[in-house]
Design a protein around this motif. Structure first.
Motif, PDB file in Angstrom:
ATOM      1  N   GLY A 118      41.509 -50.888   8.682  1.00  0.00           N
ATOM      2  CA  GLY A 118      42.726 -51.373   8.047  1.00  0.00           C
ATOM      3  C   GLY A 118      42.502 -52.543   7.110  1.00  0.00           C
ATOM      4  N   ASP A 119      41.234 -52.810   6.726  1.00  0.00           N
ATOM      5  CA  ASP A 119      40.938 -53.965   5.866  1.00  0.00           C
ATOM      6  C   ASP A 119      41.325 -53.755   4.403  1.00  0.00           C
ATOM      7  OD1 ASP A 119      38.857 -52.335   4.898  1.00  0.00           O
ATOM      8  OD2 ASP A 119      37.287 -53.440   5.959  1.00  0.00           O
ATOM      9  N   GLY A 133      32.321 -60.828  14.047  1.00  0.00           N
ATOM     10  CA  GLY A 133      33.338 -60.101  14.783  1.00  0.00           C
ATOM     11  C   GLY A 133      33.895 -58.900  14.047  1.00  0.00           C
ATOM     12  N   ALA A 134      33.194 -58.447  12.989  1.00  0.00           N
ATOM     13  CA  ALA A 134      33.633 -57.247  12.275  1.00  0.00           C
ATOM     14  C   ALA A 134      33.459 -56.040  13.192  1.00  0.00           C
ATOM     15  CB  ALA A 134      32.806 -57.070  11.004  1.00  0.00           C
TER      16      ALA A 134
END
Length: 142
Positions: A108-109, A79-80
């Protein structure tokens, strides 16, 4: 030819535990034990090759095709939103065996430049991530 002293050769040979994601005749991929993000996978040629310039020409397309499939699996299986794909040659290469990092990415990781945070898997979590990625990769495309 495998190198008995190489950690990655030993993982591919099954002598050292690794969470395999991809297991094919010329390449294998397994979860990084110190992932940037969970699902961070290392793609390696089965033959002991130290750097990308050392990779035989007849293995380049298969290696890149496997990296492409892994990048797709980061999105489909985890789901990345995308992925980061990179290789070091000698400098910053912690194991002297060619390996391509395929890392799941989400906006935003927190991954900025080359100052990368590392994380750890909880008990049993690595096996679940490997299973999800294997399911998303599907069969090899010739």
């Amino acid at each position: 030819m495998p190198d008995d002293g190489c950690l990655f050769c030993r993982i591919v040979a099954g002598e050292v535990e690794g969470h395999l994601v991809l297991d094919e005749p010329d390449v294998a991929a397994f979860l990084d034990v110190r992932p940037l993000f969970k699902g961070h996978t290392l793609l390696v040629p089965r033959a002991h090759v130290v750097t990308l310039p050392d990779l035989p020409a007849d293995q380049r397309d298969g290696f890149l095709a496997a990296a492409q499939r892994l990048a797709t699996a980061m999105v489909d299986g985890l789901g990345a939103q995308g992925s980061f794909v990179a290789m070091n040659n000698v400098v910053s290469q912690s194991v002297a065996h060619l390996h391509c990092h395929v890392v799941p990415r989400t906006k935003g990781d927190g991954l900025r430049g080359f100052f990368w945070p590392r994380t750890k898997y909880d008990e049993g979590e690595a096996a679940a991530y490997a299973r999800r990625l294997r399911g998303a990769i599907g069969p090899a495309v010739g």
